[in-house]
Design a protein around this motif. Sequence first.
Motif, PDB file in Angstrom:
ATOM      1  N   PHE A  47       0.827  -1.205   0.000  1.00  0.00           N
ATOM      2  CA  PHE A  47       0.000   0.000   0.000  1.00  0.00           C
ATOM      3  C   PHE A  47       0.864   1.259   0.000  1.00  0.00           C
ATOM      4  CE2 PHE A  47      -2.736  -3.256   1.980  1.00  0.00           C
ATOM      5  CZ  PHE A  47      -3.783  -3.226   1.077  1.00  0.00           C
ATOM      6  N   GLU A  48       1.986   1.210   0.714  1.00  0.00           N
ATOM      7  CA  GLU A  48       2.916   2.339   0.689  1.00  0.00           C
ATOM      8  C   GLU A  48       3.511   2.471  -0.712  1.00  0.00           C
ATOM      9  OE1 GLU A  48       6.637   4.221   3.243  1.00  0.00           O
ATOM     10  OE2 GLU A  48       6.053   2.137   3.563  1.00  0.00           O
ATOM     11  N   THR A  49       3.794   1.335  -1.340  1.00  0.00           N
ATOM     12  CA  THR A  49       4.308   1.358  -2.710  1.00  0.00           C
ATOM     13  C   THR A  49       3.289   1.994  -3.651  1.00  0.00           C
ATOM     14  OG1 THR A  49       5.631  -0.635  -2.347  1.00  0.00           O
ATOM     15  CG2 THR A  49       5.111  -0.076  -4.623  1.00  0.00           C
ATOM     16  N   ALA A  50       2.024   1.610  -3.490  1.00  0.00           N
ATOM     17  CA  ALA A  50       0.964   2.171  -4.327  1.00  0.00           C
ATOM     18  C   ALA A  50       0.830   3.679  -4.112  1.00  0.00           C
ATOM     19  CB  ALA A  50      -0.365   1.478  -4.025  1.00  0.00           C
ATOM     20  N   ASP A  51       0.923   4.116  -2.861  1.00  0.00           N
ATOM     21  CA  ASP A  51       0.857   5.553  -2.566  1.00  0.00           C
ATOM     22  C   ASP A  51       2.030   6.290  -3.205  1.00  0.00           C
ATOM     23  OD1 ASP A  51      -1.495   6.095  -1.031  1.00  0.00           O
ATOM     24  OD2 ASP A  51      -0.628   4.971   0.624  1.00  0.00           O
ATOM     25  N   SER A  52       3.198   5.675  -3.180  1.00  0.00           N
ATOM     26  CA  SER A  52       4.382   6.296  -3.784  1.00  0.00           C
ATOM     27  C   SER A  52       4.208   6.423  -5.294  1.00  0.00           C
ATOM     28  CB  SER A  52       5.635   5.474  -3.473  1.00  0.00           C
ATOM     29  OG  SER A  52       5.876   5.436  -2.079  1.00  0.00           O
ATOM     30  N   MET A  53       3.631   5.412  -5.919  1.00  0.00           N
ATOM     31  CA  MET A  53       3.371   5.472  -7.354  1.00  0.00           C
ATOM     32  C   MET A  53       2.365   6.574  -7.676  1.00  0.00           C
ATOM     33  SD  MET A  53       3.199   1.434  -8.415  1.00  0.00           S
ATOM     34  CE  MET A  53       4.699   0.445  -8.553  1.00  0.00           C
ATOM     35  N   GLN A  54       1.325   6.671  -6.855  1.00  0.00           N
ATOM     36  CA  GLN A  54       0.320   7.709  -7.076  1.00  0.00           C
ATOM     37  C   GLN A  54       0.928   9.091  -6.897  1.00  0.00           C
ATOM     38  OE1 GLN A  54      -3.018   6.985  -8.062  1.00  0.00           O
ATOM     39  NE2 GLN A  54      -2.823   9.157  -8.561  1.00  0.00           N
ATOM     40  N   ASN A  55       1.879   9.219  -5.966  1.00  0.00           N
ATOM     41  CA  ASN A  55       2.562  10.484  -5.759  1.00  0.00           C
ATOM     42  C   ASN A  55       3.371  10.893  -6.990  1.00  0.00           C
ATOM     43  OD1 ASN A  55       3.668  12.683  -3.934  1.00  0.00           O
ATOM     44  ND2 ASN A  55       5.563  11.624  -4.469  1.00  0.00           N
ATOM     45  N   LEU A  56       4.010   9.910  -7.637  1.00  0.00           N
ATOM     46  CA  LEU A  56       4.749  10.215  -8.867  1.00  0.00           C
ATOM     47  C   LEU A  56       3.816  10.726  -9.959  1.00  0.00           C
ATOM     48  CD1 LEU A  56       7.258   7.217  -9.075  1.00  0.00           C
ATOM     49  CD2 LEU A  56       7.816   9.624  -8.678  1.00  0.00           C
ATOM     50  N   ILE A  57       2.590  10.192  -9.971  1.00  0.00           N
ATOM     51  CA  ILE A  57       1.603  10.633 -10.962  1.00  0.00           C
ATOM     52  C   ILE A  57       1.100  12.040 -10.638  1.00  0.00           C
ATOM     53  CG2 ILE A  57      -0.712  10.190 -11.882  1.00  0.00           C
ATOM     54  CD1 ILE A  57      -0.152   7.196 -11.456  1.00  0.00           C
ATOM     55  N   ASN A  58       0.758  12.260  -9.357  1.00  0.00           N
ATOM     56  CA  ASN A  58       0.161  13.541  -8.955  1.00  0.00           C
ATOM     57  C   ASN A  58       1.172  14.673  -8.878  1.00  0.00           C
ATOM     58  OD1 ASN A  58      -2.234  12.142  -8.706  1.00  0.00           O
ATOM     59  ND2 ASN A  58      -2.115  11.936  -6.493  1.00  0.00           N
ATOM     60  N   GLU A  59       2.320  14.408  -8.230  1.00  0.00           N
ATOM     61  CA  GLU A  59       3.292  15.469  -7.969  1.00  0.00           C
ATOM     62  C   GLU A  59       4.314  15.656  -9.079  1.00  0.00           C
ATOM     63  OE1 GLU A  59       2.912  17.452  -5.409  1.00  0.00           O
ATOM     64  OE2 GLU A  59       1.190  16.288  -4.697  1.00  0.00           O
ATOM     65  N   HIS A  60       4.596  14.596  -9.820  1.00  0.00           N
ATOM     66  CA  HIS A  60       5.661  14.677 -10.822  1.00  0.00           C
ATOM     67  C   HIS A  60       5.161  14.414 -12.242  1.00  0.00           C
ATOM     68  CE1 HIS A  60       8.565  15.053  -7.577  1.00  0.00           C
ATOM     69  NE2 HIS A  60       7.987  14.015  -6.985  1.00  0.00           N
ATOM     70  N   ASN A  61       3.837  14.298 -12.370  1.00  0.00           N
ATOM     71  CA  ASN A  61       3.224  14.191 -13.700  1.00  0.00           C
ATOM     72  C   ASN A  61       3.786  13.039 -14.530  1.00  0.00           C
ATOM     73  OD1 ASN A  61       1.306  15.097 -15.587  1.00  0.00           O
ATOM     74  ND2 ASN A  61       2.836  16.302 -16.693  1.00  0.00           N
ATOM     75  N   MET A  62       4.011  11.895 -13.873  1.00  0.00           N
ATOM     76  CA  MET A  62       4.524  10.724 -14.577  1.00  0.00           C
ATOM     77  C   MET A  62       3.378   9.791 -14.952  1.00  0.00           C
ATOM     78  SD  MET A  62       8.050   9.745 -12.542  1.00  0.00           S
ATOM     79  CE  MET A  62       8.466   8.456 -13.734  1.00  0.00           C
ATOM     80  N   SER A  63       3.446   9.208 -16.116  1.00  0.00           N
ATOM     81  CA  SER A  63       2.456   8.233 -16.553  1.00  0.00           C
ATOM     82  C   SER A  63       2.808   6.868 -15.981  1.00  0.00           C
ATOM     83  CB  SER A  63       2.418   8.153 -18.078  1.00  0.00           C
ATOM     84  OG  SER A  63       3.654   7.648 -18.575  1.00  0.00           O
ATOM     85  N   THR A  64       1.850   5.952 -16.007  1.00  0.00           N
ATOM     86  CA  THR A  64       2.120   4.595 -15.525  1.00  0.00           C
ATOM     87  C   THR A  64       3.193   3.925 -16.381  1.00  0.00           C
ATOM     88  OG1 THR A  64       0.256   3.790 -16.859  1.00  0.00           O
ATOM     89  CG2 THR A  64      -0.176   4.252 -14.529  1.00  0.00           C
ATOM     90  N   ALA A  65       3.216   4.240 -17.657  1.00  0.00           N
ATOM     91  CA  ALA A  65       4.237   3.665 -18.548  1.00  0.00           C
ATOM     92  C   ALA A  65       5.627   4.173 -18.171  1.00  0.00           C
ATOM     93  CB  ALA A  65       3.921   4.016 -19.999  1.00  0.00           C
TER      94      ALA A  65
END
Length: 268
Positions: free
Chosen positions: A110-128
């Motif tokens: 769950f912490e990993t998932a939150d970190s991934m979501q943070n990369l999307i929200n804060e750093h504008n990174m796509s899942t790819a």
Amino acid sequence: EFRLTKKIKLVFNKDPAKIHLPDGSDLYSASDYCLDPLEENISKNGIITPIIVRTDEKGQYELVCGKKRLICARLLRMKSVPCIKLNCTSRQAAILRLSESLSVKGENCFETADSMQNLINEHNMSTAKIAESLGISENAVKEKLKLLDFPFELRQKAADNLSVSQMLSLMLLPNNKISAAMDEIIHNGLNDKQTKDYIASFFSAEKKAPVRKAAISDLKLFSNSIEKLLYTIQNAGYETDFSMTDEERYIDFRIKVKKRGEMLDPVS
């Protein structure tokens, strides 16, 4: 492209109290980890692997990798911990933290998932792009992100006892069914396949079809029509015999009309 080469400073000691966690890391505290074995090891042998830090925009030391080691050092009230300073951006640091969590056995998914979501929200990174940076498949990233919909109050218990596959299977159920189903899975020690079969049983169980009110209404109208028909026949001078039997699968209507000198076969 980011590489560690020529971006690190030799090991130095730093007061753990003066190393702050990055924004969002406070979602998971010491109680969310099983730190007893690590804490005991550090109390006996010290910190063998240095903690990686960086200097943030305010000139303060921010943790990059080694959160569990840092927490244990604080719990043990250590005066200093070995550190490596890394020159990197907040985005690069976030990727490194995420890469470390994925490489550790028993990661908090769950912490990993939150970190991934943070990369999307804060750093504008796509899942790819996240998948490419971590060297994993995009599907693996998307599966992790699905876990953010798992009931928050059940996350710790799930993280301690279930695999990601089992959690995703549980999420197919309504939220009010997840807790009881999770207890059953843990109690019986089900594996991934058994868990999928168990969840599937919720949907394959036979359900009684609801009684259609309109059908009941139609049936009453039909009965009334029969009664009117019998009344008409009786007024014409014929003797009638009417019976209705409620069977298991149907309702049996039987009408007998007596003609002069004989009885007709029943009409069903």
